[in-house]
Design an enzyme around this catalytic site. Sequence first.
Site, PDB file in Angstrom:
ATOM      1  N   LYS A 132       9.056 -36.538   4.926  1.00 55.09           N
ATOM      2  CA  LYS A 132       7.843 -36.007   4.293  1.00 55.09           C
ATOM      3  C   LYS A 132       8.128 -35.526   2.868  1.00 55.09           C
ATOM      4  O   LYS A 132       9.168 -34.914   2.601  1.00 55.09           O
ATOM      5  CB  LYS A 132       7.298 -34.864   5.155  1.00 55.09           C
ATOM      6  CG  LYS A 132       5.918 -34.345   4.767  1.00 55.09           C
ATOM      7  CD  LYS A 132       5.481 -33.291   5.773  1.00 55.09           C
ATOM      8  CE  LYS A 132       4.144 -32.663   5.432  1.00 55.09           C
ATOM      9  NZ  LYS A 132       3.742 -31.640   6.432  1.00 55.09           N
ATOM     10  N   SER A 213      -0.626 -31.951   8.377  1.00 56.12           N
ATOM     11  CA  SER A 213      -0.439 -32.514   7.049  1.00 56.12           C
ATOM     12  C   SER A 213       0.629 -33.606   7.005  1.00 56.12           C
ATOM     13  O   SER A 213       0.782 -34.283   5.994  1.00 56.12           O
ATOM     14  CB  SER A 213      -0.050 -31.407   6.064  1.00 56.12           C
ATOM     15  OG  SER A 213       1.237 -30.876   6.375  1.00 56.12           O
ATOM     16  N   SER A 237       0.886 -29.398  12.089  1.00 58.94           N
ATOM     17  CA  SER A 237       1.129 -30.539  11.211  1.00 58.94           C
ATOM     18  C   SER A 237       2.219 -31.498  11.671  1.00 58.94           C
ATOM     19  O   SER A 237       2.418 -32.533  11.040  1.00 58.94           O
ATOM     20  CB  SER A 237       1.434 -30.057   9.788  1.00 58.94           C
ATOM     21  OG  SER A 237       0.248 -29.632   9.175  1.00 58.94           O
TER      22      SER A 237
END
Length: 556
Positions: A132, A213, A237
């Site tokens: 990420k 996210s 997330s």
Amino acid sequence: MNRRNFLRNSSLTGLSLTALAAASCHSSSTNDKAGAGGSDTAAAAVSAPADFVLNEATIDVLQQKMQQGVYTSRSITELYLKRIEQIDKAGPELHAVIEVNPDALAIADQMDKERKAGMVRGPMHGIPVLVKDNIDTGDKMMTTAGSLALVGHKAAQDAFIIAQLRKAGAVLLGKTNLSEWANFRSTRSTSGWSSRGRQTKCPYILDRNPSGSSAGSGSATSANLCTVAIGTETDGSVVSPSSVNGLVGIKPTIGLLSRSGIIPISATQDTAGPMARTVRDAAILLGALAGVDEKDPVTKGSVGHTPSEYTKSLDVKGLNGKRIGIEKSYLKGHEGVVALYNSAIAILKGQGATVIEVELMKDINPLGKDEFVVLQYEFKDGLNKYLAAASAGGATASNAGQPKNLADIIAFNKQHADTAMPYFQQETLESSQAVGGLDSKEYKAALRRSTSARGYIDRMMKEHQLDAICSPTNGLACCIDLINGDYDTGFSFSSPAAMAGYPHITVPMGTVHGLPVGFSFIAGPYSEPALLGMAYCFEQATMKRAAPSFVADVLL
């Protein structure tokens, strides 16, 4: 951050859920021509290569193939890079990968050289991993949290978990897109959208939201753009995009994985976590990432709680004799999700577990407003420290002129509103900037109330002598809607473990209209081995993971 949780539980509940839920998937979002390649995915079905040779390949399979000489780490990495070009940058245009690592093939070559010399570091040796884009990598890739304000920012050194990953022999394939600032920018944000990476899509149905996210990590792993990926979670997330994208996701106990070198929201709740297509792969990656880091003192609490191999906990009879609490409030709701939930409960019983109905969410839901207060204070404090360290020499010279604090980020976005804020604003950044320091009475009181989630979970598990509490992870994927933002589809179960700092594992439970739904297991601190045993048993008894088919929409 899974912003849909806050639609239900926090100060954002004033938003009109009815109006938002009525929005069509086609009304505003699928033609993000400014940054999503200009394709109209809703107008026609989008094809993707169905004959990908590494489709659904596990870590064990790839290790076996490399050992046999069928593949090398380089050839595997090349296949994934080609796959990214075919369906992430072209075809369905998932926009899950924000940046490919220019050093990926060189790393793979080094791992092949070591293997040829008889040195294999472990199960992650030569395995491509996506990371990420809020996690520092001390290489040629940027770390931007998806924000145009941080374009050009390159970390001077790896985050601790990335150093662990390199030590394990993994190949850093690239960075994944995310909800900008880990979905802590606006009260009307769209999960999976960032000003740098634009809108990530759900590979099952392309006009649906991949959830936030860690949307890019979820979409990419599900679409077989990598073997496994790393996400981060403050509240939902990791587990939410794992659920929506048909994955296994692990949100570990706070302190099991270091947070140093990760752009923060909350020192109380932040953690990285594995996202994979199987429980075993997630367990392998978890073991590679864990470790004590002097820069993150909370990791010292994990001493004595980390097994040598998490895979030793995997047990096809892991539910036999267990007592499982079932969240009663979610026995009502969307009929498709409830049907899957009832089937999952029957599986638990069939595997020898005793099931007890409990009501945890009625105690947890009122804590959402306090959680939001805590996150605002800790976000301002943590981000200011991260940016100050980067601008003071903690990152490369290429970062000259980068924002030094949250106020600079807000100012940048205002100055570049056309590109940085074309769809929604930055109310959450601004409200966070307005709070005081961590010595504030408001912050301390909210922190006490928010972390009281630990007591609710502990008391419930003790009262009923539970081994775990289970529930649907969340509801069905909502439509991508860049004008109105995300909306609540129900069943969100991320907040209890998030506020408590306890572990949470989600496993595919099935699909409704082609959209996956996950089944959650939570328990007390450092209970990952026990939860993995139960999750593995559930996975093996159900085998509900299904590869995505890249359908344009659900219209008949």
